[in-house]
Write a protein that holds these residues in place. Sequence first.
Motif, PDB file in Angstrom:
ATOM      1  N   TYR A  30       0.812  -1.214   0.000  1.00  0.00           N
ATOM      2  CA  TYR A  30       0.000   0.000   0.000  1.00  0.00           C
ATOM      3  C   TYR A  30       0.852   1.274   0.000  1.00  0.00           C
ATOM      4  CZ  TYR A  30      -3.473   3.427   1.453  1.00  0.00           C
ATOM      5  OH  TYR A  30      -4.273   4.524   1.518  1.00  0.00           O
ATOM      6  N   ASN A  31       1.947   1.274   0.759  1.00  0.00           N
ATOM      7  CA  ASN A  31       2.767   2.482   0.901  1.00  0.00           C
ATOM      8  C   ASN A  31       3.621   2.790  -0.317  1.00  0.00           C
ATOM      9  OD1 ASN A  31       1.788   2.872   3.485  1.00  0.00           O
ATOM     10  ND2 ASN A  31       3.389   1.623   4.401  1.00  0.00           N
ATOM     11  N   HIS A  32       3.641   1.909  -1.314  1.00  0.00           N
ATOM     12  CA  HIS A  32       4.500   2.101  -2.481  1.00  0.00           C
ATOM     13  C   HIS A  32       3.723   2.435  -3.747  1.00  0.00           C
ATOM     14  CE1 HIS A  32       8.016   0.721  -0.297  1.00  0.00           C
ATOM     15  NE2 HIS A  32       7.271  -0.261   0.170  1.00  0.00           N
ATOM     16  N   VAL A  33       2.416   2.685  -3.651  1.00  0.00           N
ATOM     17  CA  VAL A  33       1.599   2.927  -4.839  1.00  0.00           C
ATOM     18  C   VAL A  33       0.815   4.225  -4.676  1.00  0.00           C
ATOM     19  CG1 VAL A  33      -0.253   2.011  -6.299  1.00  0.00           C
ATOM     20  CG2 VAL A  33       1.389   0.441  -5.264  1.00  0.00           C
ATOM     21  N   LEU A  34       0.922   5.088  -5.685  1.00  0.00           N
ATOM     22  CA  LEU A  34       0.172   6.341  -5.714  1.00  0.00           C
ATOM     23  C   LEU A  34      -0.631   6.407  -6.999  1.00  0.00           C
ATOM     24  CD1 LEU A  34       3.067   8.783  -4.728  1.00  0.00           C
ATOM     25  CD2 LEU A  34       1.267   7.953  -3.222  1.00  0.00           C
ATOM     26  N   CYS A  35      -1.805   7.025  -6.928  1.00  0.00           N
ATOM     27  CA  CYS A  35      -2.632   7.223  -8.111  1.00  0.00           C
ATOM     28  C   CYS A  35      -2.742   8.726  -8.339  1.00  0.00           C
ATOM     29  CB  CYS A  35      -4.009   6.596  -7.891  1.00  0.00           C
ATOM     30  SG  CYS A  35      -4.914   6.328  -9.414  1.00  0.00           S
TER      31      CYS A  35
END
Length: 195
Positions: A30-35
């Motif tokens: 979760y902490n490694h993905v941005l939209c």
Amino acid sequence: MFLNDRFHDKGFRSAILNIVKSACTAMHGYNHVLCKGNDVVITDGDYGQVNKEPSVKTGITFNEVKSLLAEGSPETSLMTLPQYWKVYRECLELNDSVTLKGLRDSDHVELLDTLFYYCSSVKHGNQKQPTQQSILMARPSLIRPDDINMKTGLPDRLTSPDNYGDTELWRYWSPDREENVATRGSHLRHGPAMY
């Protein structure tokens, strides 16, 4: 992702972004993905050290994949095996060659919302309980789309795997474990396949 801004998508763009974001989150955490807009960005991070147990697990179950998709977008769903064949036949009747190519020849694997248990029972979509089904066993065999039972999504008849050159035939493997997920795949050299 490159999406047509002039296309009125009725939620398609959002569904695709949620699917990609969910898959990346499952793979990278979760902490490694941005939209950001049409971009799903995987950020750098500490993924652990050599010879240490990885902090991110990629071996998620089918039900976890479904819940990840539903979490980001409740209107996103997977087709069941019977639904897949229904769409396939509708495209044949409409001579929709573009969609047919995607359903038949795309070089990736698609999960279908159909689970097989102990090679003898099947659960489609949100069915409460699996139902007993007659599953023809093949490792491998060939099938024709015309030989698919539209109620079950399973073939009623198999063709010998040593038939060559018939572009209408699909490769077929029957379930072989305690639990299997129906998938549709293709290798352009060998044609479409159902697993």
